[in-house]
Design a protein around this motif. Sequence first.
Motif, PDB file in Angstrom:
ATOM      1  N   ARG A 114       0.841  -1.212   0.118  1.00  0.00           N
ATOM      2  CA  ARG A 114      -0.049   0.166   0.015  1.00  0.00           C
ATOM      3  C   ARG A 114       0.910   1.221  -0.036  1.00  0.00           C
ATOM      4  O   ARG A 114       0.395   2.343  -0.733  1.00  0.00           O
ATOM      5  N   GLN A 116       3.823   1.685  -1.372  1.00  0.00           N
ATOM      6  CA  GLN A 116       4.360   1.909  -2.705  1.00  0.00           C
ATOM      7  C   GLN A 116       3.337   2.471  -3.714  1.00  0.00           C
ATOM      8  O   GLN A 116       3.474   2.902  -4.503  1.00  0.00           O
ATOM      9  N   GLN A 117       2.101   1.707  -3.560  1.00  0.00           N
ATOM     10  CA  GLN A 117       1.035   2.315  -4.334  1.00  0.00           C
ATOM     11  C   GLN A 117       0.739   3.923  -4.309  1.00  0.00           C
ATOM     12  O   GLN A 117       0.301   4.525  -5.039  1.00  0.00           O
ATOM     13  N   ASN A 118       0.746   4.193  -2.728  1.00  0.00           N
ATOM     14  CA  ASN A 118       0.372   5.423  -2.302  1.00  0.00           C
ATOM     15  C   ASN A 118       1.432   6.198  -1.452  1.00  0.00           C
ATOM     16  O   ASN A 118       1.440   6.271  -0.326  1.00  0.00           O
TER      17      ASN A 118
END
Length: 256
Positions: A114, A116-118
């Motif tokens: 999460r 890395q995604q945000n």
Amino acid sequence: MNPIPGEFDFKPCVIIPVFNHPHKITGLVKRLRDYSLPVILVDDGSEASCAQLLDKIATEQTQVTLLRLAQNAGKGTAVCQGLELASREGFTHALQVDADGQHDLDDVPQFLARAQQNPGAVISGWRSYEAMPPSRRSGRKLTDFWVCVNTCSRSIKDSMCGYRFYPLAPTMRLLARKKIGARMDFDTDILVRLYWQGLAVENIPTKILYQDDMPSHFDIIKDNVRISWMHTRLFFGMLPRIPALVQRNFLKRRPS
């Protein structure tokens, strides 16, 4: 993991504040190293037996750094010192984990993914009310209420959970200009202020492994006074921010 370009290149570490919690710390560090995460242990003025164990861990385990505070300064101070060291060492993100073994480390891959995604968001653990001991629920519910008031939103699901990922660049900007609660008021204080600063908060459901044999450092009188005073400060800090907070939440809810 592929790096994310720009301010939020992804180089994570773990920060563990430790104050007389020798019981689980060796296994905790080893498990985190299994995820290839560098670990910063912050000894918050522990007694000699715990301090010696931390010395041993830092000597024997790779990529473990020990930062020692001369005397007990509180969880918040210990975490902030760890965050500042992590930033100086070139890390971009830091996962805060408690030393008492209550955080479910099976969730670490989910936190990493999460984050890395945000990469510009705070990734915050979110505990179920049902799984909490009844003695802790009332304080949590009261804090949840005031956090909703002080952010004019329901974006933060659990501000008291000390299991979370911080993006270091914006966190350092906050710490450079604002003194954050030094003890048990820290987790809520910093999260609300990061939200005020414009950061998104991503909530991840997580289990807490409550253990009666682990010592608690919560002072029922002093820490409740600190938390009450923190909510008061945040409330008056929220008042001039109401227009911006309401607009932010309105824009978030408006269909694109």
